[in-house]
Design a protein around this motif. Structure first.
Motif, PDB file in Angstrom:
ATOM      1  N   HIS A  85       0.966  -1.266   0.094  1.00 59.08           N
ATOM      2  CA  HIS A  85      -0.066   0.071   0.035  1.00 59.08           C
ATOM      3  C   HIS A  85       0.945   1.183   0.171  1.00 59.08           C
ATOM      4  N   ARG A  86       1.865   1.294  -0.690  1.00 58.46           N
ATOM      5  CA  ARG A  86       2.591   2.248  -0.940  1.00 58.46           C
ATOM      6  C   ARG A  86       2.279   3.435  -2.098  1.00 58.46           C
ATOM      7  N   SER A  87       1.449   3.356  -2.641  1.00 51.07           N
ATOM      8  CA  SER A  87       1.043   4.304  -3.750  1.00 51.07           C
ATOM      9  C   SER A  87       1.121   5.808  -2.938  1.00 51.07           C
ATOM     10  N   PHE A  88       1.830   6.700  -3.619  1.00 55.08           N
ATOM     11  CA  PHE A  88       1.792   7.995  -3.202  1.00 55.08           C
ATOM     12  C   PHE A  88       1.011   9.085  -3.739  1.00 55.08           C
ATOM     13  N   VAL A  89       0.602   8.775  -4.845  1.00 52.39           N
ATOM     14  CA  VAL A  89      -0.159   9.789  -5.909  1.00 52.39           C
ATOM     15  C   VAL A  89      -1.085  10.700  -5.028  1.00 52.39           C
ATOM     16  N   MET A  98       7.982  13.322  -0.536  1.00 53.30           N
ATOM     17  CA  MET A  98       7.721  12.269   0.135  1.00 53.30           C
ATOM     18  C   MET A  98       8.653  11.965   1.265  1.00 53.30           C
ATOM     19  N   THR A  99       8.189  12.547   2.332  1.00 56.17           N
ATOM     20  CA  THR A  99       8.688  12.415   3.951  1.00 56.17           C
ATOM     21  C   THR A  99       8.310  10.983   4.379  1.00 56.17           C
ATOM     22  N   ASN A 100       8.855  10.657   5.618  1.00 60.35           N
ATOM     23  CA  ASN A 100       8.381   9.507   6.014  1.00 60.35           C
ATOM     24  C   ASN A 100       6.868   9.625   6.664  1.00 60.35           C
ATOM     25  N   ASP A 101       6.670  10.750   7.141  1.00 64.03           N
ATOM     26  CA  ASP A 101       5.274  11.101   7.707  1.00 64.03           C
ATOM     27  C   ASP A 101       4.201  10.946   6.442  1.00 64.03           C
ATOM     28  N   ASN A 102       4.460  11.411   5.344  1.00 63.04           N
ATOM     29  CA  ASN A 102       3.726  11.454   4.280  1.00 63.04           C
ATOM     30  C   ASN A 102       3.491  10.179   3.710  1.00 63.04           C
ATOM     31  N   ARG A 103       4.613   9.203   3.801  1.00 66.76           N
ATOM     32  CA  ARG A 103       4.462   7.802   3.351  1.00 66.76           C
ATOM     33  C   ARG A 103       3.583   6.915   4.378  1.00 66.76           C
ATOM     34  N   ILE A 104       3.452   7.314   5.739  1.00 69.70           N
ATOM     35  CA  ILE A 104       2.779   6.539   6.646  1.00 69.70           C
ATOM     36  C   ILE A 104       1.163   7.069   6.353  1.00 69.70           C
ATOM     37  N   LEU A 105       1.082   8.498   5.957  1.00 74.09           N
ATOM     38  CA  LEU A 105      -0.412   8.914   5.481  1.00 74.09           C
ATOM     39  C   LEU A 105      -0.843   8.332   4.402  1.00 74.09           C
ATOM     40  N   ALA A 106       0.124   7.955   3.537  1.00 76.99           N
ATOM     41  CA  ALA A 106      -0.423   7.508   2.262  1.00 76.99           C
ATOM     42  C   ALA A 106      -0.906   5.804   2.464  1.00 76.99           C
ATOM     43  N   VAL A 107      -0.204   5.250   3.339  1.00 72.04           N
ATOM     44  CA  VAL A 107      -0.757   3.737   3.529  1.00 72.04           C
ATOM     45  C   VAL A 107      -2.040   3.945   4.243  1.00 72.04           C
ATOM     46  N   ALA A 108      -2.325   4.727   5.213  1.00 70.49           N
ATOM     47  CA  ALA A 108      -3.750   4.861   5.844  1.00 70.49           C
ATOM     48  C   ALA A 108      -4.834   5.119   4.797  1.00 70.49           C
ATOM     49  N   LEU A 109      -4.341   6.282   3.891  1.00 75.84           N
ATOM     50  CA  LEU A 109      -5.223   6.773   2.942  1.00 75.84           C
ATOM     51  C   LEU A 109      -5.704   5.428   1.997  1.00 75.84           C
ATOM     52  N   VAL A 131       0.846  15.776  16.357  1.00 74.98           N
ATOM     53  CA  VAL A 131      -0.418  16.509  16.194  1.00 74.98           C
ATOM     54  C   VAL A 131      -0.346  16.970  14.697  1.00 74.98           C
ATOM     55  N   LEU A 132       0.655  17.271  14.249  1.00 72.71           N
ATOM     56  CA  LEU A 132       0.653  17.697  12.612  1.00 72.71           C
ATOM     57  C   LEU A 132       0.311  16.490  11.694  1.00 72.71           C
ATOM     58  N   VAL A 133       0.509  15.316  12.017  1.00 72.15           N
ATOM     59  CA  VAL A 133       0.304  14.126  11.216  1.00 72.15           C
ATOM     60  C   VAL A 133      -1.173  13.779  11.423  1.00 72.15           C
ATOM     61  N   ARG A 134      -1.688  14.317  12.603  1.00 73.92           N
ATOM     62  CA  ARG A 134      -3.150  14.133  12.710  1.00 73.92           C
ATOM     63  C   ARG A 134      -3.966  15.050  11.919  1.00 73.92           C
ATOM     64  N   ILE A 135      -3.464  16.370  11.964  1.00 78.82           N
ATOM     65  CA  ILE A 135      -4.019  17.333  11.242  1.00 78.82           C
ATOM     66  C   ILE A 135      -3.827  17.164   9.520  1.00 78.82           C
ATOM     67  N   LYS A 136      -2.909  16.735   9.088  1.00 82.71           N
ATOM     68  CA  LYS A 136      -2.728  16.316   7.610  1.00 82.71           C
ATOM     69  C   LYS A 136      -3.830  15.303   7.412  1.00 82.71           C
ATOM     70  N   ALA A 137      -3.772  14.162   8.322  1.00 84.83           N
ATOM     71  CA  ALA A 137      -4.920  13.097   7.881  1.00 84.83           C
ATOM     72  C   ALA A 137      -6.186  13.636   7.821  1.00 84.83           C
ATOM     73  N   ASP A 138      -6.559  14.757   8.783  1.00 86.24           N
ATOM     74  CA  ASP A 138      -7.962  15.532   8.432  1.00 86.24           C
ATOM     75  C   ASP A 138      -8.184  16.138   7.189  1.00 86.24           C
ATOM     76  N   VAL A 139      -6.835  16.592   6.898  1.00 88.03           N
ATOM     77  CA  VAL A 139      -6.952  17.322   5.441  1.00 88.03           C
ATOM     78  C   VAL A 139      -7.382  16.343   4.227  1.00 88.03           C
ATOM     79  N   LEU A 140      -6.815  15.225   4.557  1.00 83.37           N
ATOM     80  CA  LEU A 140      -6.962  14.147   3.418  1.00 83.37           C
ATOM     81  C   LEU A 140      -8.309  13.362   3.593  1.00 83.37           C
ATOM     82  N   GLY A 141      -9.114  13.598   4.675  1.00 84.14           N
ATOM     83  CA  GLY A 141     -10.403  13.067   4.616  1.00 84.14           C
ATOM     84  C   GLY A 141     -10.183  11.746   5.832  1.00 84.14           C
ATOM     85  N   LEU A 142      -9.055  11.514   6.211  1.00 83.83           N
ATOM     86  CA  LEU A 142      -8.749  10.294   7.249  1.00 83.83           C
ATOM     87  C   LEU A 142      -9.500  10.555   8.661  1.00 83.83           C
ATOM     88  N   GLN A 143      -9.744   9.569   9.228  1.00 81.50           N
ATOM     89  CA  GLN A 143      -9.967   9.552  10.750  1.00 81.50           C
ATOM     90  C   GLN A 143      -8.318   9.721  11.389  1.00 81.50           C
TER      91      GLN A 143
END
Length: 443
Positions: A85-89, A98-109, A131-143
């Motif tokens: 689940h590494r698609s980063f698009v 493509m930071t490590n945090d964003n790659r983790i976000l991509a997996v969840a998304l 906190v910022l990772v959780r904020i980014k997730a919210d921007v992406l529509g992720l819980q």
């Protein structure tokens, strides 16, 4: 309804047992998380210890099957290390790099999108202490949520060390007549803890009141044993400070915790009590004062000079209070006094692991910056005949992954509140100056 929980690296580094905290849901560890944990495993501090613990735990689970296919946990959950689940698009469209945090976000998304495409009601939740990772997730529509399983208590239920009871004036009269009250006779709906303080107030609205303390066996309300006399020139200025001195000067209570905002007198009261016990009463052989050098376990750094000179910038708040207590006039006088006494030691917590500290009055300042494991390490060093005082402001935390609920000081307050060997007080009123109190309240 079952969920898919994607764990950030900081969750596992905070609590290596976190994988068992999500009941029978599916737990996903992104591959990049393993790489980040691997980069921390050689550190000498708690992060390194936790990284090694996670590594050993995951290695032991390989005996049950392949981690990329999923391992069934004892609580019914499924643990899986993701590889596909590494698609980063989608994330790259929003955040680019493509930071490590964003790659983790991509997996969840990607997991969340996959479940939606199936028409499934299973939602994906990203768990992170960042906190910022959780904020980014919210921007992406992720819980997204913080890791809360290690929290001892909610913010509204923190133990304060004292309670105010409004009673009939005859109850207060009874206390002053017999000098004690039975806890059972009050028929309270609330639970009282050993060494908890009670303020009795007249329910009729008069000024009649009394200050009592729950006995160590928890069955009686007793008067305070100490008068409000000065302790090394320090007199309690409010009821909470008097309660604190009662605990600090009671030799039958080896563990005392003090919390409160800046300027409430925590450090000054503890130092005054320690000096009285060590220098005047000779109850303890030494007064040991310590505080974290940023996170415990890090080196002191490349400051010039011997250990004492390296420590001085970190320990200056302690020296400021000692200068006030000894009423020194010139710069450097306090160093001569401490050198002459020999019974007062100002130390860093960096190298406390492995020590045994018997017969000493130990003060740990800024304990809110310690994790649960670090507090356990410190308190387990206390030897026979020692007393330890941990204090700090849970609202002033420098540790990136601790908060007012999950820090070590709050943890030990809640865990020990029912023990007869401990006592706690939350100091509320600032006594440093009116300006300091305003700053603590408004800023």
């Amino acid at each position: 309804m079952k969920k898919i929980f994607v764990l950030d690296t900081n969750v596992l580094l905070h609590d290596p047992q976190a994988i068992f905290a999500f009941d029978d849901n599916e737990i996903i560890i992104p591959a990049i998380v393993l790489e980040e944990i691997d980069s921390k495993k050689r550190l000498a501090d708690e992060l390194g210890r936790n990284a090694r613990s996670v590594s050993r735990l995951l290695d032991s689970m390989r005996e049950q099957g392949h981690l990329h296919e999923g391992i069934v946990l004892k609580n019914g959950g499924l643990l899986k290390v993701e590889l596909n689940h590494r698609s980063f698009v989608r994330v790259q469209e929003m955040f680019g790099e493509m930071t490590n945090d964003n790659r983790i976000l991509a997996v969840a998304l990607n997991y969340d999108m996959e479940e939606q495409e199936k028409g499934s009601n299973v939602r994906t939740v990203l768990v992170s202490k960042d906190v910022l990772v959780r904020i980014k997730a919210d921007v992406l529509g992720l819980q997204a949520q913080d890791y809360l399983s290690d929290r001892t208590v909610s913010a509204t239920d923190l133990y304060g060390g004292y309670s105010t009871l409004h009673v009939h004036p005859s109850v207060i009269d009874e206390f002053y007549t017999y000098r004690f009250l039975s806890v059972k006779s009050l028929q309270l709906s609330m639970k009282l803890y050993p060494n908890e303080f009670i303020i009795l107030r007249d329910e009729m609205g008069t000024s009649k009141s009394a200050l009592l303390k729950v006995s160590q066996d928890g069955v009686r309300l007793e008067p305070l044993y100490l008068s409000n006399d000065a302790v090394w020139g320090i007199t309690a200025r409010n009821a909470q400070q008097r309660m604190a001195l009662e605990l600090l000067l009671n030799d039958d209570i080896p563990l005392v915790t003090l919390t409160g905002k800046a300027g409430t007198g925590k450090t000054l009261l503890a130092l005054a009590a320690g000096l009285l016990k060590v220098e005047d009463e000779h109850k303890y052989k030494k007064l040991l004062i310590a505080r974290p050098v940023v996170p415990m376990g890090k080196d002191i750094g490349y400051l010039p000079g011997e250990k004492e000179e390296k420590l001085r910038p970190w320990m200056q708040p302690i020296y400021d209070n000692l200068e006030y207590l000894f009423d020194t006039k010139k710069s450097g006088d306090i160093d001569k006094i401490l050198m002459g006494l020999g019974s007062i030691q100002v130390e860093a917590l960096t190298y406390i692991r492995g020590r045994s500290i018997p017969g000493q009055f130990i003060i740990i300042d800024e304990a809110q910056n310690l994790t649960k494991h670090e507090v356990k390490t410190i308190v387990s060093r206390v030897g026979e005949g020692s007393k330890i005082v941990l204090m700090g402001d849970p609202e002033q935390i420098d540790h990136p992954y601790l908060d007012s609920i999950s820090n070590g000081l709050t943890h030990i307050v809640e865990r020990f509140k029912g023990e007869s060997s401990s006592g706690h007080i939350t100091l509320e009123k600032g006594e440093r100056s009116k300006l300091a109190q305003l700053a603590a309240d408004l800023l």
